[in-house]
Design an enzyme around this catalytic site. Structure first.
Site, mmCIF file in Angstrom:
data_model
loop_
_atom_site.group_PDB
_atom_site.id
_atom_site.type_symbol
_atom_site.label_atom_id
_atom_site.label_comp_id
_atom_site.label_asym_id
_atom_site.label_seq_id
_atom_site.Cartn_x
_atom_site.Cartn_y
_atom_site.Cartn_z
ATOM 1 C CG ASN A 1 21.165 -46.505 -0.049
ATOM 2 O OD1 ASN A 1 21.532 -45.368 0.222
ATOM 3 N ND2 ASN A 1 20.497 -47.251 0.822
ATOM 4 C CB CYS B 1 20.142 -49.693 -6.504
ATOM 5 S SG CYS B 1 19.081 -48.435 -5.748
ATOM 6 N NE ARG C 1 18.858 -47.561 -10.216
ATOM 7 C CZ ARG C 1 19.492 -46.510 -9.659
ATOM 8 N NH1 ARG C 1 19.606 -45.386 -10.347
ATOM 9 N NH2 ARG C 1 19.923 -46.569 -8.423
#
Length: 321
Positions: A83, A2, A18
């Protein structure tokens, strides 16, 4: 993996967003949690108020639990989890002292209870983030978090020696390695420039650039965490400051588009391909959550003002017409 970013417009209003990159979705939807919603906490926290900020963002509902991937609140504070599988080390047990927060509830806890990054920064001095799963079907996700408001952003990481809070002067977060490593790594690209290089003399020959953009030769273009961090940081800090909602939402989607992961380019160990499942934007100016999915070029708007603030439980929000 991400990528998350934050910036402010010409009037000082924050935009936060994001890319969520993964191999599969989880049935995520836009979820709004109203101020008076009754939400179960993982641990007893007597200081948590009965009412809190209204929260809107992307996530899933498990019973009355809003599990947010990213969200913003009615005070203009936003948070996203990214992550962080190798370096993340949550506490295995709650602490007898201070405040305990399960990793799965951390984004909601932040957005529900705080108005500013300063408030979050101060509260984190006494917080333990615990590796408690939601249930047997949802294991603990190893994450770190980007948190922002109009004044700036911080990164929160749980490492082997405890919770670390970093000031984020480039307003970007990706994945592994740690934020501290990623920030130092930017120094390898300090000669990158948006300017066209000047002609150079090699003996009797004069070498002229082919055209604009050559100042960024050497900028990484792969889809790893370090490469996306460098590229997103450059674009985010060099994009011209904008004025107006439409222009700033465009800026955010174009910036994150520079590190968008297309299908077929980032194969996981199990053979599945990561891709950018969605891009989101939270406008602290209009308190609107924007979302665009991989297979839908439309950017859909979800104004917090259109939601039923008197509800007593989290609700799925339909897109504005």
């Amino acid at each position: 993996m991400c990528t998350g970013i934050r910036f402010t417009d010409a009037d000082g209003a924050m935009y936060f967003g994001r890319n969520l990159d993964w191999t599969q979705g989880y049935g995520e939807r836009v979820v709004m949690t109203p101020p008076a919603a009754r939400v179960s906490a993982a641990f007893s926290r007597p200081d948590d108020a009965g009412r809190g900020h209204a929260v809107i963002g992307m996530g899933i509902l498990v019973g009355d639990l809003p599990l947010y991937f990213d969200c913003g609140n009615d005070a203009g504070l936003a948070v996203a989890g990214l992550n962080f599988p190798q370096s993340s080390h949550y506490a295995t047990e709650p602490s007898p002292d201070g405040v305990n927060v399960a990793a799965y509830e951390f984004p909601f806890w932040v957005a529900r209870n705080f108005s500013t990054v300063d408030g979050v920064r101060e509260a984190l001095r006494g917080v333990t983030i615990v590796a408690r799963p939601v249930n047997d079907q949802l294991p603990v996700a190893n994450l770190h978090w980007l948190i922002g408001d109009r004044t700036g952003s911080i990164v929160v990481e749980c490492l082997e020696d405890g919770v670390h809070v970093y000031e984020n002067d480039v307003d970007v977060l990706t994945n592994e390695p740690t934020f501290e490593w990623q920030r130092v790594n930017l120094r390898n690209y300090l000669t990158a420039t948006e300017s066209e290089p000047a002609p150079a003399a090699w003996g009797e020959a004069t070498l002229a650039p082919f055209g604009s953009g050559m100042g960024l030769q050497g900028m990484p273009g792969d889809y790893s965490g370090p490469a996306r961090f460098v590229k997103a940081a450059f674009v985010n800090t060099h994009y011209p400051v904008q004025r107006g909602e439409r222009e700033n939402v465009t800026r955010l989607f174009r910036t994150l588009g520079s590190v968008f992961v297309p299908d077929g380019c980032a194969r996981m160990g199990d053979g599945a391909f990561e891709r950018t499942l969605y891009t989101s934007c939270f406008s602290a100016s209009s308190l609107t959550y924007y979302h665009a999915a991989y297979d839908d070029l439309s950017v859909r708007a979800y104004p917090l003002a259109s939601c039923d603030q008197s509800a007593t439980e989290p609700v799925i929000v339909p897109a504005a017409a």
